[in-house]
Design a protein around this motif. Structure first.
Motif: not given
Length: 217
Positions: A117-125
């Motif tokens: 979740r941290e690697h992808l960032g908050p904008g990715v589902r």
């Protein structure tokens, strides 16, 4: 029909997911760091599958499924996070730490899911799934005798992935919020232990008494 990329799709888990989704009628692209390797796997598999580099495979899809080992998770997710757009990203990573893979060793963040979740960032589902499936059995036409738990804080995305699991002739079940992914990640080490101790080949988990769950395949 969904357009789906399977990133790291040249291993047993990726090939098994790709083949079963393609057989269900979905448009599947297999991704690899080496495009020619992915293209070779796709040509061998048939079923309308295509091969591409991870970057190219991840673009313009409805769903992107990441099937790489824990040591490659961070680099792979960071590589594709700007490519996936509005796609649902499904991470299958289990934090196994050799050589003691029969012992639960969750990372300091609490789970591989939390790190992803941290690697992808908050904008990715973001969704996690397929933690407890024997990859070498999934990569055959054999019946896979286990349930597949799906986790996400995005309920719509979670339900979409449950549906895809059911399309694969498996039983997908909602496992709730993303934080619950830690339980499935931990069970993988337990299953490795059970397989060795009881000389099994791909032991899995089944949930009983779920009166409104999909029927077992």
């Amino acid at each position: 029909m969904a357009t789906i990329a399977v990133i790291g799709g040249t291993g047993h888990l990726g090939k098994g997911i790709a083949r079963r989704l393609a057989k269900a009628g979905h448009d599947v692209t297999i991704g690899s760091r080496a495009a020619d390797k992915a293209e070779g796997i796709a040509a061998e598999m048939g079923l309308g599958t295509k091969g591409a580099s991870n970057d190219d495979a991840a673009q313009g899809k409805d769903v992107v499924i990441v099937t790489v080992p824990y040591e490659n998770q961070e680099a792979t997710l960071k590589q594709i996070k700007d490519k996936v757009g509005s796609a649902i990203v499904v991470d299958t990573t289990v934090p196994l730490v050799p050589p003691k893979v029969m012992r639960v060793q969750l990372p300091a963040a609490g789970s591989a899911a939390a790190e992803a979740r941290e690697h992808l960032g908050p904008g990715v589902r973001f969704v996690t799934a397929f933690h407890n499936v024997a990859a070498h059995i999934l990569d055959t036409d054999a019946k896979v005798d286990c349930d597949v738990l799906v986790f996400s804080d995005d309920i719509e995305a979670r339900n979409t992935v449950v549906g895809l699991v059911n399309d694969m002739d498996l039983r997908g079940l909602s496992g709730g919020a993303l934080v619950n992914s830690a339980a499935a990640e931990a069970i993988t080490s337990l299953l490795i232990y059970m397989n060795k101790t009881y000389k099994a080949d791909g032991a899995g988990i089944r949930f009983t008494g779920l009166t409104t769950a999909p029927a077992l395949p």
